[in-house]
Design a protein around this motif. Sequence first.
Motif, PDB file in Angstrom:
ATOM      1  N   ALA A 108       0.841  -1.208   0.000  1.00 33.48           N
ATOM      2  CA  ALA A 108       0.000   0.000   0.000  1.00 33.48           C
ATOM      3  C   ALA A 108       0.870   1.250   0.000  1.00 33.48           C
ATOM      4  CB  ALA A 108      -0.936  -0.007   1.196  1.00 33.48           C
ATOM      5  N   ILE A 109       1.940   1.241   0.803  1.00 34.75           N
ATOM      6  CA  ILE A 109       2.813   2.419   0.863  1.00 34.75           C
ATOM      7  C   ILE A 109       3.509   2.627  -0.477  1.00 34.75           C
ATOM      8  CG2 ILE A 109       4.920   3.341   1.894  1.00 34.75           C
ATOM      9  CD1 ILE A 109       4.071   2.044   4.491  1.00 34.75           C
ATOM     10  N   LEU A 110       3.992   1.533  -1.064  1.00 33.65           N
ATOM     11  CA  LEU A 110       4.748   1.680  -2.311  1.00 33.65           C
ATOM     12  C   LEU A 110       3.862   2.112  -3.471  1.00 33.65           C
ATOM     13  CD1 LEU A 110       7.225  -1.317  -2.169  1.00 33.65           C
ATOM     14  CD2 LEU A 110       7.503   1.001  -1.351  1.00 33.65           C
ATOM     15  N   ILE A 111       2.583   1.722  -3.432  1.00 39.10           N
ATOM     16  CA  ILE A 111       1.674   2.093  -4.525  1.00 39.10           C
ATOM     17  C   ILE A 111       1.114   3.509  -4.320  1.00 39.10           C
ATOM     18  CG2 ILE A 111      -0.494   1.418  -5.688  1.00 39.10           C
ATOM     19  CD1 ILE A 111       1.537  -0.569  -6.213  1.00 39.10           C
ATOM     20  N   SER A 112       1.181   3.996  -3.074  1.00 38.86           N
ATOM     21  CA  SER A 112       0.480   5.251  -2.748  1.00 38.86           C
ATOM     22  C   SER A 112       0.807   6.434  -3.677  1.00 38.86           C
ATOM     23  CB  SER A 112       0.704   5.624  -1.287  1.00 38.86           C
ATOM     24  OG  SER A 112       2.056   5.799  -1.035  1.00 38.86           O
ATOM     25  N   PRO A 113       2.041   6.613  -4.158  1.00 42.37           N
ATOM     26  CA  PRO A 113       2.254   7.779  -5.035  1.00 42.37           C
ATOM     27  C   PRO A 113       1.363   7.782  -6.265  1.00 42.37           C
ATOM     28  CG  PRO A 113       4.351   6.859  -4.368  1.00 42.37           C
ATOM     29  CD  PRO A 113       3.306   5.907  -3.891  1.00 42.37           C
ATOM     30  N   ILE A 163      -1.810   6.575  -6.206  1.00 45.01           N
ATOM     31  CA  ILE A 163      -3.193   6.737  -5.768  1.00 45.01           C
ATOM     32  C   ILE A 163      -3.476   8.179  -5.360  1.00 45.01           C
ATOM     33  CG2 ILE A 163      -4.912   5.945  -4.099  1.00 45.01           C
ATOM     34  CD1 ILE A 163      -3.879   3.811  -6.058  1.00 45.01           C
ATOM     35  N   VAL A 164      -2.555   8.756  -4.600  1.00 46.04           N
ATOM     36  CA  VAL A 164      -2.766  10.115  -4.111  1.00 46.04           C
ATOM     37  C   VAL A 164      -2.788  11.073  -5.301  1.00 46.04           C
ATOM     38  CG1 VAL A 164      -1.747  11.930  -2.712  1.00 46.04           C
ATOM     39  CG2 VAL A 164      -1.627   9.578  -1.952  1.00 46.04           C
ATOM     40  N   PRO A 165      -3.819  11.929  -5.398  1.00 43.42           N
ATOM     41  CA  PRO A 165      -3.876  12.861  -6.517  1.00 43.42           C
ATOM     42  C   PRO A 165      -2.601  13.713  -6.580  1.00 43.42           C
ATOM     43  CG  PRO A 165      -5.933  12.900  -5.329  1.00 43.42           C
ATOM     44  CD  PRO A 165      -5.012  12.031  -4.551  1.00 43.42           C
ATOM     45  N   LEU A 166      -2.185  13.993  -7.794  1.00 42.87           N
ATOM     46  CA  LEU A 166      -0.932  14.715  -7.983  1.00 42.87           C
ATOM     47  C   LEU A 166      -0.906  16.044  -7.260  1.00 42.87           C
ATOM     48  CD1 LEU A 166       0.089  14.149 -11.674  1.00 42.87           C
ATOM     49  CD2 LEU A 166       1.364  13.569  -9.614  1.00 42.87           C
ATOM     50  N   ILE A 167      -2.056  16.698  -7.219  1.00 41.04           N
ATOM     51  CA  ILE A 167      -2.061  18.031  -6.604  1.00 41.04           C
ATOM     52  C   ILE A 167      -1.717  17.918  -5.112  1.00 41.04           C
ATOM     53  CG2 ILE A 167      -4.553  18.004  -6.158  1.00 41.04           C
ATOM     54  CD1 ILE A 167      -2.723  21.100  -7.271  1.00 41.04           C
ATOM     55  N   ILE A 168      -2.144  16.824  -4.488  1.00 43.86           N
ATOM     56  CA  ILE A 168      -1.858  16.645  -3.066  1.00 43.86           C
ATOM     57  C   ILE A 168      -0.388  16.268  -2.875  1.00 43.86           C
ATOM     58  CG2 ILE A 168      -2.424  15.281  -1.029  1.00 43.86           C
ATOM     59  CD1 ILE A 168      -5.248  15.119  -2.107  1.00 43.86           C
ATOM     60  N   SER A 169       0.101  15.356  -3.698  1.00 43.34           N
ATOM     61  CA  SER A 169       1.531  15.041  -3.636  1.00 43.34           C
ATOM     62  C   SER A 169       2.335  16.320  -3.814  1.00 43.34           C
ATOM     63  CB  SER A 169       1.915  14.074  -4.744  1.00 43.34           C
ATOM     64  OG  SER A 169       1.025  13.017  -4.804  1.00 43.34           O
ATOM     65  N   PHE A 178       4.657   2.242 -10.834  1.00 44.23           N
ATOM     66  CA  PHE A 178       4.573   1.593 -12.145  1.00 44.23           C
ATOM     67  C   PHE A 178       5.607   0.488 -12.253  1.00 44.23           C
ATOM     68  CE2 PHE A 178       2.984   5.894 -12.587  1.00 44.23           C
ATOM     69  CZ  PHE A 178       1.759   5.658 -13.145  1.00 44.23           C
ATOM     70  N   VAL A 212      10.636   5.792  -0.347  1.00 48.05           N
ATOM     71  CA  VAL A 212       9.249   6.282  -0.499  1.00 48.05           C
ATOM     72  C   VAL A 212       8.801   6.997   0.771  1.00 48.05           C
ATOM     73  CG1 VAL A 212       6.857   5.590  -0.843  1.00 48.05           C
ATOM     74  CG2 VAL A 212       8.629   4.571  -2.221  1.00 48.05           C
ATOM     75  N   PHE A 234       8.082  10.742   0.006  1.00 53.84           N
ATOM     76  CA  PHE A 234       6.655  10.865  -0.289  1.00 53.84           C
ATOM     77  C   PHE A 234       5.774  10.877   0.957  1.00 53.84           C
ATOM     78  CE2 PHE A 234       2.492   9.417  -1.617  1.00 53.84           C
ATOM     79  CZ  PHE A 234       2.260  10.276  -2.660  1.00 53.84           C
ATOM     80  N   ILE A 238       3.730  14.151   2.797  1.00 49.38           N
ATOM     81  CA  ILE A 238       2.268  14.172   2.947  1.00 49.38           C
ATOM     82  C   ILE A 238       1.910  14.371   4.422  1.00 49.38           C
ATOM     83  CG2 ILE A 238       0.160  12.796   2.714  1.00 49.38           C
ATOM     84  CD1 ILE A 238       1.050  13.431   0.024  1.00 49.38           C
ATOM     85  N   LEU A 271      -7.667  14.412   0.185  1.00 51.84           N
ATOM     86  CA  LEU A 271      -6.942  13.153   0.381  1.00 51.84           C
ATOM     87  C   LEU A 271      -7.822  12.135   1.108  1.00 51.84           C
ATOM     88  CD1 LEU A 271      -4.247  11.655   0.139  1.00 51.84           C
ATOM     89  CD2 LEU A 271      -3.635  12.548   2.373  1.00 51.84           C
ATOM     90  N   VAL A 281     -10.260  10.659  -1.311  1.00 58.23           N
ATOM     91  CA  VAL A 281      -9.613   9.727  -2.239  1.00 58.23           C
ATOM     92  C   VAL A 281      -9.272   8.413  -1.528  1.00 58.23           C
ATOM     93  CG1 VAL A 281      -7.526   9.343  -3.581  1.00 58.23           C
ATOM     94  CG2 VAL A 281      -8.743  11.482  -3.780  1.00 58.23           C
ATOM     95  N   TYR A 323     -10.380   4.765  -2.464  1.00 58.19           N
ATOM     96  CA  TYR A 323      -9.335   3.781  -2.722  1.00 58.19           C
ATOM     97  C   TYR A 323      -9.577   2.525  -1.901  1.00 58.19           C
ATOM     98  CZ  TYR A 323      -4.691   1.721  -2.471  1.00 58.19           C
ATOM     99  OH  TYR A 323      -3.644   0.865  -2.492  1.00 58.19           O
ATOM    100  N   LEU A 355      -1.753  -2.470 -16.174  1.00 56.27           N
ATOM    101  CA  LEU A 355      -1.416  -1.323 -17.012  1.00 56.27           C
ATOM    102  C   LEU A 355      -1.288  -1.771 -18.455  1.00 56.27           C
ATOM    103  CD1 LEU A 355       1.301   0.021 -14.655  1.00 56.27           C
ATOM    104  CD2 LEU A 355      -0.880   1.092 -15.059  1.00 56.27           C
TER     105      LEU A 355
END
Lengths: 294, 512
Positions: free
Chosen positions: A117-122, A124-130, A172, B42, B46, B50, B490, B493, B497, B511
């Motif tokens: 979940a942590i690794l995929i989060s970038p 999922i989180v909308p770009l504007i929030i990142s 990705f 990460v 990241f 946040i 957030l 979302v 999610y 993908l």
Amino acid sequence: MGLPPYATTGQRIWYYSFRVICALIFIFLITPILVVMPLSFNAQDFFTFTPEMLRLDPEGYSLKHYRNFFGNSDWQRALKNSLIIAPIATVISVSLGTLAAIGLSQSHVPGKRAIMAILISPMIVPLIISATGMFFFYSAMGNWLEDNLGLGQNFVGYIKVILAHAVLGIPFVIITVTATLVGFDRSLTRAAANMGADPVTTFFRVQMPLILPGVISGGLFAFITSFDEVVVVLFVGSAAQKTLPWQMFIGLREQISPTILAVATILVVISIGLLATVEILRRRSERLRGMSPG
Amino acid sequence: MTDAAGPMLAADGTPLKRSLARALRRQKLRALLLIAPLLIFVLVTFVVPIANMLFRSVENQIVSETLPETIQSLDGWNAEAGGIPDEDVFTKLYIDLFIAEEQKLHTRLGTRLNYEQTGASSMFRKTGRAVGRFDTDTYTDGFVDANGDWEDPAAWASLMADAGARAALPLTARSWDRWKAVFDAEGKELKKRNLEDFLFTALYTDLNAGGDAAHAMVQSAKPVAEGLAQVSLIDAFKEADKKWGEPEIWQTLTLYSPNYTPGYFLNSVDLERTLDGPKVKPENEQIYITLFGRTLWMSLVITGCCIHLGYPVAWLLANLPASKANLLLILVLLPFWTSLLVRTSAWKVMLQQQGVINDVLVFLGLVDDASRLIMINNQFGTIVAMTHILLPFMILPMYSVMQTIPPSYLRAAKSLGATNWTAFWRVYFPQSVPGIGAGSILVFILAIGYYITPEIVGGTKGVFISNRIAYHISSSLNWGLAAALGTILLAVVLLLYWAYDKIVGIDNVKLG
């Protein structure tokens, strides 16, 4: 799904009208791209087809927008920045991502779901929030780097953007490489170890060649993510790190110039190339998987 | 290997159970070591940013850091009574503002309070300019006349090193320490002319509060303090800006004195803090609820458009022979792979009043040249462009679900007498619902966070909450509010999610 010979008139009408509807949707999907390409050869500074263009008069077409792109220092600097940032970010996300994907594919990983979940989060989180989060944190981090390590402001700017893009590309890589590893036959590594290969040799000589298609297509995804990214670089970078999408964004918002269409066409050609590469790799990967036992 | 008495042993003689456990532990450790670099990367690049943003949405240290004395003395003051505080609070405010002005921090505080009360910014700027010219120089002159040591920084330093004097003159000691720290931080020396009036105001206040010490300087100052008339700082502040004499600013200061505040969150749902709890803002200042509503509504419309356009295409792809389907799939994947900005600029070119679509319509005679359609810089533009951009995200999950539905089911239904429509609606459609669900949540999640496309084709009526966040980050600089809006977005979302994970499973994300 053919039309049977006994179909009624109503069914025939529906059959053909359904195809027409689908054709229209496909046109909707593809037109914007098809419109951009011819317009980029426009001899005028208009965003629409001139009468000369419609008459297919060679006078109506020119390469001047392409010349402008290659001659303009702003666009060239943006292109150079994109070509610096995207590859480095890709290398970071691919190398770290592949290692982690191999780790994640082992059978006993504690807390696998949470880690995933942590690794995929970038993604999922909308770009504007990142971008918002990174804006606050990276500016503090940048100041710290400048003050304590004595790095130049410009250099720190690149570091910030590259780190931000690398982390955006990671999901990705993780997704594609884990998907490839699902089909990977573990007995191959055991066989290699059995024959006296150490883990590093096994990785590079046995495992890597087999999962390479997945790694490369993950890398392409990461590359295109960075190459196409504009929100985060707008917030994290400074004018010196202006990338191609940033320059396009400015162009679209302020002084709209047809050079954008030339750039867009070049980008479409690049993405067609990338799409073809990914497709070829996917096929190759499927073939390889078919060959490997199990 | 086994014998009836002992446990099972491995080759090296350790019990097999322990040996296995050790091997398992080593395996786990190796897996974690492979994951660790990325996980740390990460987390640092990241997750921490946040988390930092979440923290910023409630953080409010600036008030108590800039005006520590004032906030402390306001503690006992009753804001609800509706008056203004007494001379003592104004003295503390004078000291705080003087020190803040030297560091140029008062304007930042003014900007912060301006988010809560219009006019606070100019108030602090004006007052900041005025504090140096208050009439408190009478104190300075009085003390210096009585004992020349008072204008010597070294004498001050030695006095402030004296424990007895510090205990007798607490306010002076605190102010001196802060003042000295400002100069130390800049690496400057505190000179004679830096012994500003506010230090003597603090001294005057301490001495008249009954402070007494054996130190010669204190003894010399004591009779002076008793003899000097008090300078009214309330009047001085009112003269600098008359709003200091009104209760509003003091209520705001009291409300926003704690280190953490829900204020930004209240602002982001059009509420404001008052002494009687949260209150709805006046009608003309309400924007965020509308904006959140519009973001959700437009995302729903876009999702709906994507379902209606995506379903036939996915159905066609799933039911065509593989070779043809692959060819058509390229038409779906090509836009998916094309740069977002390319597609957005294409829509700008298409939808403009002098753009391709209008030209075609005029050419066909459907629209009069004078009354070209306005299709951009409004909601219509945003919906069209975003439907186009997000359509592949709807088609791909639908397609992968529909591929798994055996076509024989439809044939079976028809051979049992169902009409085409019944067979589709009762047999095929229910099986394709998971694809619709997966695609819809994906499209919806992507849509509510979109920024670039609405910014370029949305005008003013077609923008999303993200555009407001970007505005607060880059233009209005109200970062706390941007962080609070981002936190709310957030949360929405993450909720979606979570639903996506429940319905589809994150492992099933594919993908291309």
